[in-house]
Design an enzyme around this catalytic site. Structure first.
Site, PDB file in Angstrom:
ATOM      1  N   ASN A 169       8.165  -3.759   4.157  1.00 42.03           N
ATOM      2  CA  ASN A 169       6.732  -3.447   4.169  1.00 42.03           C
ATOM      3  C   ASN A 169       6.078  -3.844   5.480  1.00 42.03           C
ATOM      4  O   ASN A 169       5.223  -3.121   6.006  1.00 42.03           O
ATOM      5  CB  ASN A 169       6.042  -4.161   2.995  1.00 42.03           C
ATOM      6  CG  ASN A 169       4.559  -3.860   2.922  1.00 42.03           C
ATOM      7  OD1 ASN A 169       4.125  -2.724   3.083  1.00 42.03           O
ATOM      8  ND2 ASN A 169       3.761  -4.900   2.686  1.00 42.03           N
TER       9      ASN A 169
ATOM     10  N   HIS B 165       0.834  -1.200   0.000  1.00 43.54           N
ATOM     11  CA  HIS B 165       0.000   0.000   0.000  1.00 43.54           C
ATOM     12  C   HIS B 165       0.872   1.254   0.000  1.00 43.54           C
ATOM     13  O   HIS B 165       1.836   1.353   0.753  1.00 43.54           O
ATOM     14  CB  HIS B 165      -0.864   0.046   1.262  1.00 43.54           C
ATOM     15  CG  HIS B 165      -2.035  -0.881   1.255  1.00 43.54           C
ATOM     16  ND1 HIS B 165      -1.914  -2.255   1.367  1.00 43.54           N
ATOM     17  CD2 HIS B 165      -3.370  -0.627   1.177  1.00 43.54           C
ATOM     18  CE1 HIS B 165      -3.116  -2.799   1.357  1.00 43.54           C
ATOM     19  NE2 HIS B 165      -4.013  -1.838   1.242  1.00 43.54           N
TER      20      HIS B 165
END
Length: 333
Positions: A187, A155
């Site tokens: 991440n 994201h």
């Protein structure tokens, strides 16, 4: 920004990872210099000058009507506009601009406030990753491109920033909000803590705007030449794996025409130790602009600017990833 500065950031390319990137960024701790304008009158002895070179390109008015009739380059538009086309996606929780060439967003912007983060009207386990059908299929990143790629669907605007409605959270799961990101160590670790830092800024500022996106930085190779090299995933392979990611943060004081604490950060798409100070990745916003080809603050007057990491302490609060995931379901990327 000097050529030397950009050369140094380029040196901290994808293959060098966090250590080399931080080595450059750690030299950028000083506050941006104050810009002053001075008028100086001097008397100089004229020196012989050669005739100035002709203007280029020659303006169309210099052609005769007969010459203009010889060719019509704009006639190509009868078959369509070649581009580039930036697929702009305004959604409830984000606005993004998609790069069809890399199948990654060029930038994704979000706005978070104490009120938006306090609302809890969405559950991540009800959201699913989806292809963005607003992008033509031949240019679209697809779910199968990430399958067994070894990268997370990372994201750019995190789902945790959009808990104020299920629709808003669902918006963050479109692939136009995703880039291939190293999972464990980035991440799911350092990058997640960095996102949490952005949320914690709302404890100091009533309004925080964040622009996030990928970078593809060059590195110096054995032959002394600089090249941009990045992996491509998918079938066929066409989704670029960024070498780095940036965030440009605008922390607003909430007053009309008020001060804005501006911060810019560049992190390698690589495993980063949680012990690495966030300020090691702080850069002038001009570094991100030059590397990305984008402009972020050209309408923000110097008098309104403050340096974020002088206004607040830029540091991470390390949380165990497994513990965080209990709040957002088991969807890990």
């Amino acid at each position: 920004m000097s050529k030397a500065t950009f050369a140094i950031i380029a040196a901290a390319g994808a293959a060098t990872g966090a250590a080399a990137t931080a080595a450059f960024f750690s030299t950028k701790k000083e506050a941006p210099p104050t810009i002053t304008t001075t008028t100086t009158t001097t008397t100089a002895t004229p020196t012989p000058r050669s005739a100035p070179p002709p203007a280029f390109p020659t303006t169309p008015t210099s052609y005769t009507a007969a010459q203009k009739a010889l060719v019509d380059p704009n006639g190509i538009f009868q078959y369509g506009f070649p581009g580039p086309v930036a697929d702009l996606r305004p959604a409830a929780s984000l606005t993004s601009s998609y790069d069809r060439r890399t199948r990654n967003p060029a930038w994704v912007a979000e706005h978070i406030t104490p009120q938006s983060l306090a609302a809890n009207n969405a559950d991540r386990k009800h959201s699913v990753f989806v292809e963005d059908v607003s992008v033509p299929e031949m240019f679209r990143a697809k779910l199968k491109d990430y399958f067994r790629s070894g990268y997370d669907r990372g994201h750019q605007v995190p789902a945790a920033d959009a808990k104020w409605s299920q629709e808003a959270m669902d918006d963050t799961f479109a692939l136009t909000n995703m880039c291939p990101q190293v999972g464990n160590g980035f991440n799911r670790d350092y990058w997640a803590h960095f996102e949490d830092f952005c949320r914690r800024l709302t404890k100091t500022y009533p309004s925080v705007r964040v622009v996030t996106g990928p970078l593809y930085l060059p590195k110096k190779e054995a032959d002394g030449k600089w090249r941009v090299s990045y992996e491509v995933i998918g079938t066929p392979p066409n989704v670029a794996v960024p070498t780095h990611f940036y965030k440009v943060i605008f922390a607003e004081d909430g007053k009309p025409g008020g001060k804005v604490a501006l911060g810019a950060f560049v992190l390698p798409n690589a495993v980063i130790s949680n012990s690495k100070p966030l300020v090691d990745f702080e850069v002038p916003v001009e570094v991100v602009e030059r590397a990305s080809g984008l402009e972020f603050a050209n309408k923000l007057e110097p008098a309104r600017r403050k340096r974020l990491c002088q206004d607040v302490q830029c540091s991470l609060l390390i949380k165990e990833y497994a513990q965080r995931q209990k709040s957002f379901g088991n969807n890990q990327d």
